[in-house]
Design an enzyme around this catalytic site. Sequence first.
Site, PDB file in Angstrom:
ATOM      1  N   GLN A   1     -34.494  10.290  48.622  1.00  0.00           N
ATOM      2  CA  GLN A   1     -35.693   9.986  47.849  1.00  0.00           C
ATOM      3  C   GLN A   1     -36.967  10.188  48.673  1.00  0.00           C
ATOM      4  O   GLN A   1     -36.934  10.310  49.895  1.00  0.00           O
ATOM      5  CB  GLN A   1     -35.639   8.544  47.350  1.00  0.00           C
ATOM      6  CG  GLN A   1     -34.585   8.308  46.281  1.00  0.00           C
ATOM      7  CD  GLN A   1     -34.662   6.895  45.732  1.00  0.00           C
ATOM      8  OE1 GLN A   1     -33.873   6.040  46.090  1.00  0.00           O
ATOM      9  NE2 GLN A   1     -35.623   6.662  44.855  1.00  0.00           N
ATOM     10  N   HIS A   2     -38.076  10.206  47.950  1.00  0.00           N
ATOM     11  CA  HIS A   2     -39.434  10.091  48.496  1.00  0.00           C
ATOM     12  C   HIS A   2     -39.989  11.328  49.197  1.00  0.00           C
ATOM     13  O   HIS A   2     -41.197  11.415  49.407  1.00  0.00           O
ATOM     14  CB  HIS A   2     -39.530   8.933  49.497  1.00  0.00           C
ATOM     15  CG  HIS A   2     -39.095   7.605  48.989  1.00  0.00           C
ATOM     16  ND1 HIS A   2     -39.626   7.025  47.854  1.00  0.00           N
ATOM     17  CD2 HIS A   2     -38.175   6.731  49.460  1.00  0.00           C
ATOM     18  CE1 HIS A   2     -39.058   5.845  47.666  1.00  0.00           C
ATOM     19  NE2 HIS A   2     -38.164   5.645  48.621  1.00  0.00           N
TER      20      HIS A   2
ATOM     21  N   ASP B   1     -30.878   9.347  45.508  1.00  0.00           N
ATOM     22  CA  ASP B   1     -29.568   8.968  46.038  1.00  0.00           C
ATOM     23  C   ASP B   1     -29.108   7.583  45.600  1.00  0.00           C
ATOM     24  O   ASP B   1     -27.934   7.389  45.267  1.00  0.00           O
ATOM     25  CB  ASP B   1     -29.514   9.120  47.561  1.00  0.00           C
ATOM     26  CG  ASP B   1     -30.658   8.436  48.289  1.00  0.00           C
ATOM     27  OD1 ASP B   1     -31.455   7.702  47.660  1.00  0.00           O
ATOM     28  OD2 ASP B   1     -30.771   8.635  49.514  1.00  0.00           O
TER      29      ASP B   1
END
Length: 481
Positions: free
Chosen positions: A81-82, A239
Amino acid sequence: MSAAEGPLVVGVDTSTQSTKALVVDAATGRVVASGQAPHTVSSGTGRESDPRQWWDALGEALSQCGEAAREAAAVSVGGQQHGLVTLDARGEPVRPALLWNDVRSAPQARRLIDELGGAKAWAERTGSVPSASFTVTKWAWLTEHEPEAARAVKAVRLPHDYLTERLTGEGTTDRGDVSGTGWWASGTEAYDEEILARVALDPALLPRVVRPGEVAGTVRDGHGLPFSKGTLVAAGTGDNAAAALGLGLRPGVPVMSLGTSGTAYAVSQRRPADPTGTVAGFADARGDWLPLACTLNCTLAVDRVASLLGLDREAVEPGTDVTLLPFLDGERTPNLPHSSGLLHGLRHDTTAGQLLQAAYDGAVHSLLGALDLVLDADADPSAPLLLIGGGARGTAWQQTVRRLSGRPVQIPEARELVALGAAAQAAGLLTGEDAAAVARRWNTAAGPVLDAVERDEATLNRITGVLSDAAPLLERDAASR
């Protein structure tokens, strides 16, 4: 390879260090082939990766799957992520991706929180208070430190979006992953135009948010992978949301993930909004929510204590009143970013094995505190706690969680839960089922269940008391010690 009972699907997990691919029988959940290939992460002050490595690693992982990958009828990608992926007009990376663990944007995070009304306002709008891991802070950092690169950007994507777009040719994301950007409003389930304007990000550069169960696209020509043109591509997700799918989670079932850091989460039907920022109010990939809290010190910290003591990680001994807080990297839950490890109650008769058990106790105490924050009023306090991650296979971890939680503990036998969750999402496109229902049909959470034992309130209260008494020391930064 024995014949599959149903169509084959591919689930992908593109993580920080590698990309994994599973070919799964959509009828039974049996993994018929798998592959994995690494990618590199920069060292130094930042954490960056070239997104093209992820694509190359996907190709290598699929090639390891052999003929089974060519037979896949649908594919889905779960990913870290991110991360901030910036693309030019040709779809090529403008610069390496800024990964989730690149924390150079901490000053931008603090400023953005202040500029948009404080932490409570952010939590109410986006479900989370942005930290330096969030994508919005990384974009703010990029515009300040690399303005020429920012001006060259024609598309902004997350890591899983990048691979999905290379498969389909269409810019898409999903609610689970986009909820970790900081520019998606969880209340309206749309991009927050005020936040985007604040960081000078044109909404036209962002991908379309695909609805749960919707097809993101089909595989196009010229991709160089073993998929046939027209193979269905699911939305994919981040995830944590993919792992929740992989477990077939129902609302209120608690999950504790034991890795270098620890994570506690549960699916909820209530939209989270924690103004302290301890709980990240993520969306899940289905239409519910995935409140999540992290601890910084888990398996790595306890292993370090074992190493210092010259012990195997399982060489614990019971019967001690010693307290060891293994906050070797500071701590996030509880919120003690400047803390270090603390030992209290050492006696002549304290053994090395008891010290090691105390380290486990301290780490699990923090994780249970995180779990208490993510479970809502509807959660069943007697439901088994699902224990996943590398530490979940360790007897000392299992028994410590069991003793301090007072819950039954279940250890799913399935390992690649992110890729399995992506595969379940792909299978749902073929069958019309909800992805979590697919995973439950596959029985992915199956594994031994350790019966509940009486909760060790004495140890929990002792650790809580030491934390409270030592708070002034733990809250000091290193410069003031």
